[in-house]
Design a protein around this motif. Structure first.
Motif, PDB file in Angstrom:
ATOM      1  N   GLN A   1       1.828   1.714  -3.424  1.00  0.00           N
ATOM      2  CA  GLN A   1       0.667   2.115  -4.213  1.00  0.00           C
ATOM      3  C   GLN A   1       0.472   3.629  -4.179  1.00  0.00           C
ATOM      4  OE1 GLN A   1      -2.994  -0.147  -3.545  1.00  0.00           O
ATOM      5  NE2 GLN A   1      -4.201   1.747  -3.734  1.00  0.00           N
ATOM      6  N   ILE A   2       0.722   4.253  -3.033  1.00  0.00           N
ATOM      7  CA  ILE A   2       0.555   5.716  -2.932  1.00  0.00           C
ATOM      8  C   ILE A   2       1.850   6.446  -3.276  1.00  0.00           C
ATOM      9  CG2 ILE A   2      -1.279   5.505  -1.220  1.00  0.00           C
ATOM     10  CD1 ILE A   2       0.768   6.266   0.938  1.00  0.00           C
ATOM     11  N   GLU A   3       2.836   5.684  -3.845  1.00  0.00           N
ATOM     12  CA  GLU A   3       4.117   6.255  -4.292  1.00  0.00           C
ATOM     13  C   GLU A   3       4.855   6.919  -3.136  1.00  0.00           C
ATOM     14  OE1 GLU A   3       3.379   8.828  -7.557  1.00  0.00           O
ATOM     15  OE2 GLU A   3       2.786   7.218  -8.905  1.00  0.00           O
ATOM     16  N   GLY A   4       4.804   6.254  -1.976  1.00  0.00           N
ATOM     17  CA  GLY A   4       5.507   6.755  -0.804  1.00  0.00           C
ATOM     18  C   GLY A   4       6.751   5.941  -0.510  1.00  0.00           C
ATOM     19  N   SER A   5       7.372   6.218   0.626  1.00  0.00           N
ATOM     20  CA  SER A   5       8.553   5.471   1.075  1.00  0.00           C
ATOM     21  C   SER A   5       8.375   5.136   2.540  1.00  0.00           C
ATOM     22  CB  SER A   5       9.822   6.298   0.865  1.00  0.00           C
ATOM     23  OG  SER A   5       9.791   7.466   1.663  1.00  0.00           O
ATOM     24  N   ILE A   6       8.920   4.005   2.969  1.00  0.00           N
ATOM     25  CA  ILE A   6       8.788   3.568   4.360  1.00  0.00           C
ATOM     26  C   ILE A   6      10.159   3.176   4.889  1.00  0.00           C
ATOM     27  CG2 ILE A   6       8.183   1.220   3.609  1.00  0.00           C
ATOM     28  CD1 ILE A   6       6.478   1.029   6.199  1.00  0.00           C
ATOM     29  N   GLU A   7      10.465   3.571   6.118  1.00  0.00           N
ATOM     30  CA  GLU A   7      11.714   3.234   6.783  1.00  0.00           C
ATOM     31  C   GLU A   7      11.389   2.736   8.183  1.00  0.00           C
ATOM     32  OE1 GLU A   7      14.615   3.239   5.390  1.00  0.00           O
ATOM     33  OE2 GLU A   7      14.016   4.203   3.503  1.00  0.00           O
ATOM     34  N   LEU A   8      12.237   1.822   8.684  1.00  0.00           N
ATOM     35  CA  LEU A   8      12.066   1.253  10.022  1.00  0.00           C
ATOM     36  C   LEU A   8      13.227   1.692  10.896  1.00  0.00           C
ATOM     37  CD1 LEU A   8      10.844  -0.658  12.173  1.00  0.00           C
ATOM     38  CD2 LEU A   8      12.134  -2.525  11.077  1.00  0.00           C
ATOM     39  N   ALA A   9      12.929   2.244  12.074  1.00  0.00           N
ATOM     40  CA  ALA A   9      13.957   2.618  13.039  1.00  0.00           C
ATOM     41  C   ALA A   9      13.840   1.674  14.228  1.00  0.00           C
ATOM     42  CB  ALA A   9      13.779   4.068  13.477  1.00  0.00           C
ATOM     43  N   ARG A  10      14.892   0.915  14.469  1.00  0.00           N
ATOM     44  CA  ARG A  10      14.907  -0.023  15.607  1.00  0.00           C
ATOM     45  C   ARG A  10      15.600   0.640  16.793  1.00  0.00           C
ATOM     46  NH1 ARG A  10      14.142  -5.306  13.147  1.00  0.00           N
ATOM     47  NH2 ARG A  10      14.497  -5.195  10.889  1.00  0.00           N
ATOM     48  N   GLY A  11      15.281   0.211  17.974  1.00  0.00           N
ATOM     49  CA  GLY A  11      15.890   0.771  19.173  1.00  0.00           C
ATOM     50  C   GLY A  11      15.020   0.443  20.359  1.00  0.00           C
ATOM     51  N   ALA A  12      14.725   1.510  21.135  1.00  0.00           N
ATOM     52  CA  ALA A  12      13.831   1.319  22.286  1.00  0.00           C
ATOM     53  C   ALA A  12      12.402   1.290  21.772  1.00  0.00           C
ATOM     54  CB  ALA A  12      14.022   2.445  23.294  1.00  0.00           C
ATOM     55  N   GLY A  13      12.018   0.149  21.210  1.00  0.00           N
ATOM     56  CA  GLY A  13      10.701   0.026  20.611  1.00  0.00           C
ATOM     57  C   GLY A  13      10.826  -0.065  19.090  1.00  0.00           C
TER      58      GLY A  13
ATOM     59  N   LEU B   1       0.816  -1.210   0.000  1.00  0.00           N
ATOM     60  CA  LEU B   1       0.000   0.000   0.000  1.00  0.00           C
ATOM     61  C   LEU B   1       0.856   1.269   0.000  1.00  0.00           C
ATOM     62  CD1 LEU B   1      -2.795  -1.159   2.464  1.00  0.00           C
ATOM     63  CD2 LEU B   1      -2.956  -0.900  -0.022  1.00  0.00           C
ATOM     64  N   VAL B   2       2.014   1.238   0.675  1.00  0.00           N
ATOM     65  CA  VAL B   2       2.927   2.401   0.631  1.00  0.00           C
ATOM     66  C   VAL B   2       3.431   2.611  -0.790  1.00  0.00           C
ATOM     67  CG1 VAL B   2       5.170   3.297   1.374  1.00  0.00           C
ATOM     68  CG2 VAL B   2       3.607   2.303   3.049  1.00  0.00           C
TER      69      VAL B   2
END
Length: 665
Positions: A639-651, A636-637
């Motif tokens: 599909q809307i021509e977006g970008s997604i990133e994941l930040a790991r750490g405290a949560g 879906l990201v």
């Protein structure tokens, strides 16, 4: 008083009838020194005679004396009942210098006046130049004056002069390079003064000056710098300091000489032009006779053409009156040049004769300020950019007093030479069409509102069916899958609910995304937070309106990410916080107004869904995972021509960026 006199900076003396100095202050000692006497000594005979006359006549007198380089005004005052005279001196050196300067200035002005009269009467250029050099020499009280004419090779010819050895004027040639005074004067472009040729370092004295023992001189350019006639110079056998007044005088003489030269040239050219003109007149006279014969023939043809044009004008007026819509044409100043009867009678309630020759600004009773402003704007676009843009106007018609809608079409019209000279316009009455369009629009809004309402109800039925179906399964994972599907359906149902609400304002394309997220989050917490009241939700949302193509995928993405946090981030009753943030990080040019909701424009947004739970395992690649929820998020990201990133750490923190033509509230 005696102390004041003794300390006075002006000389003060007392002299007896016998001419002996009785008293002198310190300043008066200058006089005693000049007369080679001291107090008690006799003054010179001329001063003594003044003293006797003043005592005899008992009347003050004044005279001037020169003491060294200074000039003093001496005032003699007789003393009553005493055979003595008080003498007071006043330094008038500067005054005398000013008088001398004024006398010189007056002499120069007289000379210029004389030259001006000579210039007006001048018939012989050479005689004028000869007399000018003599006048310059007399006025400046010098021995030599000359006019140098520049030759084509750059050197100078001694054209006129005074004081020079016989046979040189008219024959002698002076070097024109800037190594000599004349050439350097042209090079510097300013009046040139030489105080002493022996000390001059800028250039050398030419042979002509050396042979005449010239010590100093001044020279100026005759004529314009870009095309000079030559140089005017004045020279002295003694070193001399030429003043600014001397420079001004010589420049003025050069100007007069230049004017006479130019006038003589112009007169010569006029004589040539006169001869050419006389010959041309003869030729033209012959041509005009022939032309006159042709014109006689053309006049007869023009009369016939005028009759044809009048017939065409009558036809044009008849044609315009036959058009069933208002028609007009104006010149570039906005003055009506013509119109048909419908425009005059129906729109303005006037005859055509009372419309033609008047500006539309004169009909403010018929045309509102808004109508005039819109018409002026589109006229300017048409004239400046060549774009004819049909535009709507609301006009209160004179024929029935009702306000009607017109669609104005305009174009420019040109003269026979192709030059744009005005604007022609046709106004189509679209009042009934506007009413029909509004009726259709209202019907369409009702239809869209009903569709969104039915879709929402159907999705709620599907959600209820999923909930009922889940009751028949005891397997926890199966029940969770049913719940996930139910939440996805709810997220879509809530969007249609928001669209149904915003449709009440006439906008079915966008919805309030902030209000939608608040409802969605509450639904998710109601579904998942059971028995654990220590999990809290924090929303930080900017008020925006999104379209369905972006809002529905984004709602499902938030549903999946928040559901994952609720299910996996806080095991065994652990408490914590889930945050959802949505903000604009960049905006494009504002494009339009959105029905009163705010300004529309292309903007970039960032959506952050995070929790402070146990975090996502390092072994899990969220872009390639068997989890249906994360697969949906990535799809879906994209599909809307977006970008997604994941930040790991405290949560865990997911950061999604996307662009949208959003409405700012």
């Amino acid at each position: 008083m005696e102390r004041f006199v003794s300390q006075s900076p002006d000389p003060a003396l007392r002299i007896g009838r016998d001419g002996r100095v009785i008293y002198s202050n310190r300043a008066g000692e200058l006089f005693l020194h000049e007369w080679s006497i001291t107090v008690g000594g006799k003054v010179p005979l001329s001063i003594g005679n003044f003293v006797k006359r003043v005592i005899s006549l008992s009347n003050p007198e004044k005279t001037e004396i020169k003491v060294g380089k200074k000039v003093y005004l001496i005032s003699f005052h007789p003393l009553e009942r005493e055979e003595q005279v008080n003498v007071y001196g006043f330094d008038i050196t500067n005054h005398k210098k000013l008088e001398e300067k004024l006398r010189i200035k007056e002499r120069q002005n007289d000379a210029l006046h004389k030259m001006g009269r000579m210039a007006l009467r001048c018939e012989n250029l050479q005689a004028f130049m000869d007399e000018s050099t003599k006048l310059v020499a007399r006025t400046l009280d010098i021995e030599y004056s000359k006019i140098l004419e520049r030759l084509p090779d750059g050197n100078f010819l001694l054209r006129a002069g005074t004081g020079w050895k016989p046979g040189l004027v008219g024959k002698a040639v002076v070097n024109g390079s800037k190594g000599y005074q004349a050439g350097y004067t042209l090079f510097s472009k300013f009046p040139l003064i030489v105080r002493d040729f022996k000390k001059e370092e800028r250039f050398s004295a030419p042979t002509l000056l050396r042979e005449h023992d010239v010590a100093s001189g001044i020279s100026v350019v005759i004529g314009k710098m870009e095309k000079p006639f030559g140089i005017l110079s004045a020279h002295s056998k003694k070193p001399r300091r030429f003043t600014a007044d001397d420079t001004y005088f010589l420049n003025s003489v050069a100007f007069l000489i230049s004017e006479v030269i130019e006038r003589r040239r112009a007169e010569d050219e006029l004589r040539q032009y006169k001869e050419q003109l006389e010959e041309l007149v003869k030729q033209r006279t012959s041509e005009l006779i022939k032309t006159n014969e042709r014109l006689t023939e053309e006049i007869a043809g023009r009369k016939q053409l005028e009759e044809t044009l009048q017939n065409n004008v009558y036809f044009l007026e008849t044609f315009l009156d036959a058009i069933p819509s208002p028609v007009f044409y104006r010149n570039l100043e906005g003055i009506y040049q013509g119109c048909n009867k419908i425009f005059a009678r129906h729109i303005l309630g006037l005859s055509k004769e009372k419309v033609i020759g008047h500006s539309m600004f004169e009909f403010r009773e018929q045309f509102s300020d808004e109508t005039i402003k819109a018409s002026t704007f589109y006229d300017r676009v048409l004239l400046d950019e060549g774009k004819s843009i049909p535009h709507e106007l609301k006009i209160k018609c004179a024929i029935d007093g009702k306000e009607r809608n017109f669609l104005a079409h305009k174009a420019t019209y040109s003269s026979i030479s192709g030059e744009v000279i005005g604007i022609v316009g046709v106004m189509l009455d679209i009042t009934e069409r506007k009413k029909a369009e509004q009726a259709l629009l209202k019907t369409e809004e009702i239809r869209k509102k009903e569709i969104h309402h039915r879709i929402k109800n159907n999705l709620q039925v599907i959600s209820s069916l999923l909930s009922l179906q889940a009751e028949y399964f005891s397997d926890r994972k199966v029940r969770e899958s049913f719940q996930d599907s139910q939440n996805r359906v709810i997220s879509m149902s809530l969007i249609h609910e928001e669209l149904y609400k915003t449709g009440e304002t006439g906008d079915f394309e966008t919805f309030d995304f902030k209000a939608y997220l608040q409802k969605l989050a509450n639904e998710l917490f109601r579904s998942y937070v059971v028995g654990n009241q220590d999990i809290h939700l924090k929303l930080d949302l900017e008020s925006i309106f999104l379209g369905m193509d972006t809002g529905i995928p984004l709602g499902i993405v938030i549903n999946e990410l928040v559901s994952n946090s609720l299910k996996h981030a806080f095991p065994a009753g652990k408490g914590g916080e889930i945050q959802v943030r949505l903000h604009r990080i960049g905006s494009g040019k504002i494009m339009s107004e959105n029905k009163g909701k705010g300004r529309r424009g292309t903007s970039e947004f960032i959506l952050i869904v995070s929790d402070n739970g146990v975090g996502l395992s390092e072994k899990i690649d969220f872009r390639h995972t068997p989890s249906l929820g994360l697969q949906l998020v990535n799809i879906l990201v994209e599909q809307i021509e977006g970008s997604i990133e994941l930040a790991r750490g405290a949560g865990t923190e997911f950061r999604i960026k996307f662009r949208e033509d959003a409405c700012e509230v």
